[in-house]
Design a protein around this motif. Sequence first.
Motif, PDB file in Angstrom:
ATOM      1  N   GLY A 100      52.482  35.237  57.461  1.00 13.58           N
ATOM      2  CA  GLY A 100      51.530  34.143  57.599  1.00 13.58           C
ATOM      3  C   GLY A 100      50.364  34.543  58.468  1.00 13.58           C
ATOM      4  N   GLY A 101      49.611  33.539  58.875  1.00 11.68           N
ATOM      5  CA  GLY A 101      48.463  33.798  59.729  1.00 11.68           C
ATOM      6  C   GLY A 101      47.837  32.510  60.216  1.00 11.68           C
ATOM      7  N   VAL A 102      46.910  32.665  61.140  1.00 13.18           N
ATOM      8  CA  VAL A 102      46.163  31.529  61.669  1.00 13.18           C
ATOM      9  C   VAL A 102      44.673  31.832  61.542  1.00 13.18           C
ATOM     10  CG1 VAL A 102      47.969  30.827  63.282  1.00 13.18           C
ATOM     11  CG2 VAL A 102      46.202  32.359  64.062  1.00 13.18           C
ATOM     12  N   LEU A 103      43.912  30.818  61.251  1.00 11.41           N
ATOM     13  CA  LEU A 103      42.457  30.926  61.199  1.00 11.41           C
ATOM     14  C   LEU A 103      41.868  29.795  62.017  1.00 11.41           C
ATOM     15  CD1 LEU A 103      41.850  31.687  57.419  1.00 11.41           C
ATOM     16  CD2 LEU A 103      41.720  33.285  59.327  1.00 11.41           C
ATOM     17  N   VAL A 104      40.807  30.108  62.752  1.00 10.68           N
ATOM     18  CA  VAL A 104      40.126  29.103  63.554  1.00 10.68           C
ATOM     19  C   VAL A 104      38.636  29.233  63.297  1.00 10.68           C
ATOM     20  CG1 VAL A 104      39.665  28.245  65.879  1.00 10.68           C
ATOM     21  CG2 VAL A 104      41.919  29.171  65.326  1.00 10.68           C
ATOM     22  N   GLN A 105      37.985  28.105  63.059  1.00 11.04           N
ATOM     23  CA  GLN A 105      36.550  28.091  62.830  1.00 11.04           C
ATOM     24  C   GLN A 105      35.921  27.057  63.740  1.00 11.04           C
ATOM     25  OE1 GLN A 105      35.450  27.238  58.789  1.00 11.04           O
ATOM     26  NE2 GLN A 105      33.284  27.415  59.199  1.00 11.04           N
ATOM     27  N   ARG A 106      34.785  27.413  64.317  1.00 13.07           N
ATOM     28  CA  ARG A 106      34.012  26.465  65.131  1.00 13.07           C
ATOM     29  C   ARG A 106      32.967  25.813  64.246  1.00 13.07           C
ATOM     30  NH1 ARG A 106      34.997  27.272  70.277  1.00 13.07           N
ATOM     31  NH2 ARG A 106      35.890  29.245  70.899  1.00 13.07           N
ATOM     32  N   LEU A 107      32.863  24.502  64.351  1.00 14.56           N
ATOM     33  CA  LEU A 107      31.872  23.746  63.585  1.00 14.56           C
ATOM     34  C   LEU A 107      31.133  22.805  64.515  1.00 14.56           C
ATOM     35  CD1 LEU A 107      34.082  22.592  60.571  1.00 14.56           C
ATOM     36  CD2 LEU A 107      32.427  24.444  60.572  1.00 14.56           C
ATOM     37  N   THR A 108      29.883  22.538  64.187  1.00 13.72           N
ATOM     38  CA  THR A 108      29.130  21.497  64.874  1.00 13.72           C
ATOM     39  C   THR A 108      28.721  20.481  63.819  1.00 13.72           C
ATOM     40  OG1 THR A 108      28.314  23.084  66.502  1.00 13.72           O
ATOM     41  CG2 THR A 108      27.130  20.995  66.323  1.00 13.72           C
ATOM     42  N   VAL A 109      29.153  19.260  64.012  1.00 13.84           N
ATOM     43  CA  VAL A 109      28.842  18.181  63.093  1.00 13.84           C
ATOM     44  C   VAL A 109      28.191  17.063  63.900  1.00 13.84           C
ATOM     45  CG1 VAL A 109      29.783  16.512  61.438  1.00 13.84           C
ATOM     46  CG2 VAL A 109      30.798  18.795  61.611  1.00 13.84           C
ATOM     47  N   SER A 110      26.971  16.730  63.536  1.00  9.94           N
ATOM     48  CA  SER A 110      26.217  15.683  64.248  1.00  9.94           C
ATOM     49  C   SER A 110      26.183  15.941  65.750  1.00  9.94           C
ATOM     50  CB  SER A 110      26.807  14.304  63.955  1.00  9.94           C
ATOM     51  OG  SER A 110      26.782  14.047  62.571  1.00  9.94           O
TER      52      SER A 110
END
Length: 184
Positions: free
Chosen positions: A49-59
């Motif tokens: 398996g694995g893990v993924l992390v993403q940073r987002l900016t919304v409003s």
Amino acid sequence: MSQDTPPPWPTWLGVAVVEVLCTRIPEQAAAGLALKWPNDILCHGHKAGGVLVQRLTVSGQGWLVAGIGLNGRWRVPKPNGLHDAVGLLELAAPSACVMEWVVPLVQAVADLAQAPQIDALAQSSAHAQWDAHIGEPVVLLASSERLEGHSEGVAPDGRLRLRLADGRVVTRALGAVSLRGVAA
């Protein structure tokens, strides 16, 4: 960790996931759990398996979106390209169900996300206990860079520490990186 350095969430989540899994699969399989920097979960050297992390900016609001993927069971034969993968449910009891893992995994992620402060040094030490390549010769491929050396594990800021042949220790951040063990 400086204010400019983002927390190493993939490293921290990987530790949380393997700690949950080691309580949910048979002892022999759990003994083979490992982490491959930056985000792979291994069982006896096979990708589980694995893990993924993403940073987002919304409003104008910052968000971290995390995904945890675990291999369950394979239909026979395994899909093409997945010859080096293992299904964790294949290692568990025949009646085991991945849903039995969801609540403890969600709780582990929630505990981590809601912690008032995370001890990055303790997380780095915890990662070292599960690190598949620590102390081993590795090749690190990042962008147009190729580095060979011995893995010294993950620093508290989530960067991989690599000791080069000349004795220098370099670190590389999370990103488009491929870490390969060197065949003996």
